[in-house]
Design a protein around this motif. Structure first.
Motif: not given
Length: 589
Positions: A145-160
């Motif tokens: 919320k403070n714009g800090e502590n970035p995290k690498h987020m991996l997409y796990t679901n694909k909607n076709l």
């Protein structure tokens, strides 16, 4: 890599029958209910580096079980850096699929690092369903919320989401969710869903969703065409009004009756400018074989570009992967006769004797220049392990096309050109002793005339260059080939007019070395295009790294070489007609 007869035969088969709709895809785009629909995974790479692409499975995604099925779509597709692999997802026509697990993916430290690097570099990927592309990102950055502590987020679901009309697929789309932090030792379930939606859009219009109408049909695009058209009117009017008026006055002096001896002697004593070099203006230029090869190749490229644009307008080649590249290669091979005819005829008209050397130069000059640049780029691509690396088998096929189609046609064109268009027909006799060239002001030197000659042609295509560069380097589909045809014709007319003016100034300065000057005057347009490409790279793109930088400037150099040779040939041929026309109407002896 070992090349077998079977693989070469396959490539040649694909090349020869590329334009057949039934062979351009694996089926006729018609499906029965519950028929299997293949999702092809293609490539992955940094979003801001369009040419830096890799095999999709270079990242530790779920691999298909058992035998991996590849799909090779033809010569242009391979040269375009495509490698389609069957994902083996269970997708059936008109059958919705709820969230289904593809596999469980457990990340170790190495795999987690790979995904983190991919997310940091904004890696995107490309899929295909029924020859329609799908794009998506591997993951995203998320902050607290403070714009800090970035995290690498991996997409796990694909909607076709697949839209269909009757028994044909019309549109495909994909959304992603289920973003989860990339962590060492974590297990992820990679899933997908499929939703089928009916639509009333016809199959013929299914590709229109990929066309960016607001961008390409913006008001400034129309304004640029109008501006270039007005430049053509101005230049043609300038050539007609000023040059023709001046030449008419010069012709009038030679048309007087010989009984006015005193007036004639006075005119001869005051004679100056282009008329004084009539005994040297048709002297063969230095490096005749090289200039003939350039002019012949440029004439071929002009015909080639015109033909490809027409085919792109009629056949909508932008809808097929690699179709433009394949069309370009095929048409280049088939138009080699033009290069031989123009180059061979010019070489023979100017007294050239070693026509074999001229033929080899004409047939190999531009292809080998491009091959040299492409070879260096291929080394970079192989070092990076990119799909942009051209396989050895593809190189063999391209060489076979050149050796057995392009070169024989260039040889045939040279023979025909020497016999039908190779007889010397100069209006004025060439003197034995060359006339000394007097000192003139700096702005009448060949160098300055050559550099100034490319400014107006570049101005006529400046706006179109922006749209072409943007489509090639920023994932936009260029489809306004009608605009391109108009701009190409405007470029030809402007180039001829400007080169004629420059040639006239040079001859008036009593400099008869107009052949190479006319060529370089028109070819200098490519210098300004390359300078614009440098500006575009620095200001309009976010490309980084040795790979993409080398490919950007390497491809741009190929383009500018072709453009320079094309414009130079057009300028030289136009100046040649102009010079013959003006010296045909004076008394040379």
């Amino acid at each position: 890599m070992i090349i077998t007869v079977r693989s070469i035969t396959f490539y040649l088969f694909t090349f020869l029958f590329f334009f057949s709709p039934s062979l351009a895809s694996e089926h006729d785009h018609k499906y029965e209910p519950d028929e299997h629909v293949i999702l092809w995974v293609n490539k992955v790479g940094p979003y801001y580096n369009p040419q830096e692409t890799y095999n999709y499975f270079i990242l530790p995604f779920c691999h298909p079980d058992g035998h991996i099925e590849h799909r090779w779509g033809g010569l242009g597709e391979v040269l375009g850096g495509n490698e389609l692999i069957d994902s083996q997802l269970d997708i059936k026509f008109k059958k919705n699929v709820d969230k289904t697990v593809v596999c469980e993916l457990k990340l170790d430290a190495s795999k987690a690092t790979q995904f983190k690097d991919a997310i940091e570099n904004s890696y995107w990927f490309e899929f295909f369903i029924d020859d329609l592309p799908l794009w998506g990102f591997v993951g995203e950055y998320r902050f607290d919320k403070n714009g800090e502590n970035p995290k690498h987020m991996l997409y796990t679901n694909k909607n076709l989401i697949i839209k269909y009309n009757g028994n044909q697929i019309i549109h495909v789309n994909m959304t992603q969710d289920g973003a989860k932090p990339v962590e060492d030792g974590r297990v992820y379930e990679l899933t997908y869903t499929v939703t089928w939606i009916p639509t009333d859009i016809s199959f013929a219009k299914r590709f229109e969703v990929y066309l960016d109408y607001p961008f390409f049909e913006h008001q400034i695009h129309w304004f640029s065409i109008f501006n270039s058209f007005m430049m053509v009117i101005f230049l043609t009017g300038l050539v007609s009004m000023i040059l023709m008026r001046t030449l008419r006055n010069d012709y009038a002096k030679y048309a007087r009756e010989d009984d006015d001896l005193e007036s004639l002697e006075r005119d001869v004593s005051e004679e100056c400018g282009w008329k004084l070099v009539h005994g040297d203006v048709f002297r063969p230029p230095r490096s005749l074989s090289l200039l003939s090869a350039f002019v012949g190749t440029g004439a071929q490229l002009a015909a080639l570009i015109f033909l490809v644009i027409i085919l792109a307008i009629v056949g909508m080649l932008y809808t097929g992967r690699g179709a433009i590249i394949t069309t370009f290669i095929v048409c280049y091979a088939l138009t080699s006769f033009i290069a031989g005819y123009v180059g061979g005829g010019m070489y023979s008209r100017n007294g050239g004797k070693n026509w074999i050397k001229s033929t080899v130069l004409t047939a190999s000059l531009f292809p080998f220049l491009c091959f040299g640049i492409g070879f260096l780029l291929n080394i970079v691509a192989i070092f990076y392990g990119s799909l942009a690396a051209i396989p050895f088998g593809t190189m063999v096929v391209v060489f076979i096309i050149w050796a057995f189609i392009s070169f024989p046609l260039a040889l045939l064109g040279t023979v025909v050109g020497r016999n039908w268009n190779g007889a010397p027909n100069n209006p004025c006799r060439v003197k034995t002793i060359p006339r000394p060239i007097p000192e003139k002001k700096w702005y009448l030197t060949p160098t300055i005339i050559s550099l100034m000659g490319g400014l107006l042609p570049f101005g006529s295509i400046f706006i179109e260059m922006y749209f072409v560069f943007t489509s090639f380097w920023n994932y936009k589909v260029y489809y306004v080939y009608g605009f391109m045809l108009l701009v190409f014709m405007i470029l030809i007319i402007v180039t001829i007019c400007v080169t004629i003016v420059g040639t006239y100034f040079l001859l008036n300065a009593e400099n008869y070395h107009w052949q190479w000057t006319s060529f370089f005057s028109a070819a200098s347009t490519a210098i300004y295009v390359y300078l614009y490409a440098i500006y575009y790279y620095r200001v309009k793109t976010k490309m980084t790294g040795l790979f993409q930088t080398s490919f950007y400037f390497g491809y741009t150099m190929m383009f500018c070489l072709g453009l320079g040779i094309l414009c130079g040939a057009v300028g030289h041929l136009g100046s040649n007609l102009f010079v013959r026309r003006i010296y045909r109407n004076i008394k040379c002896d």
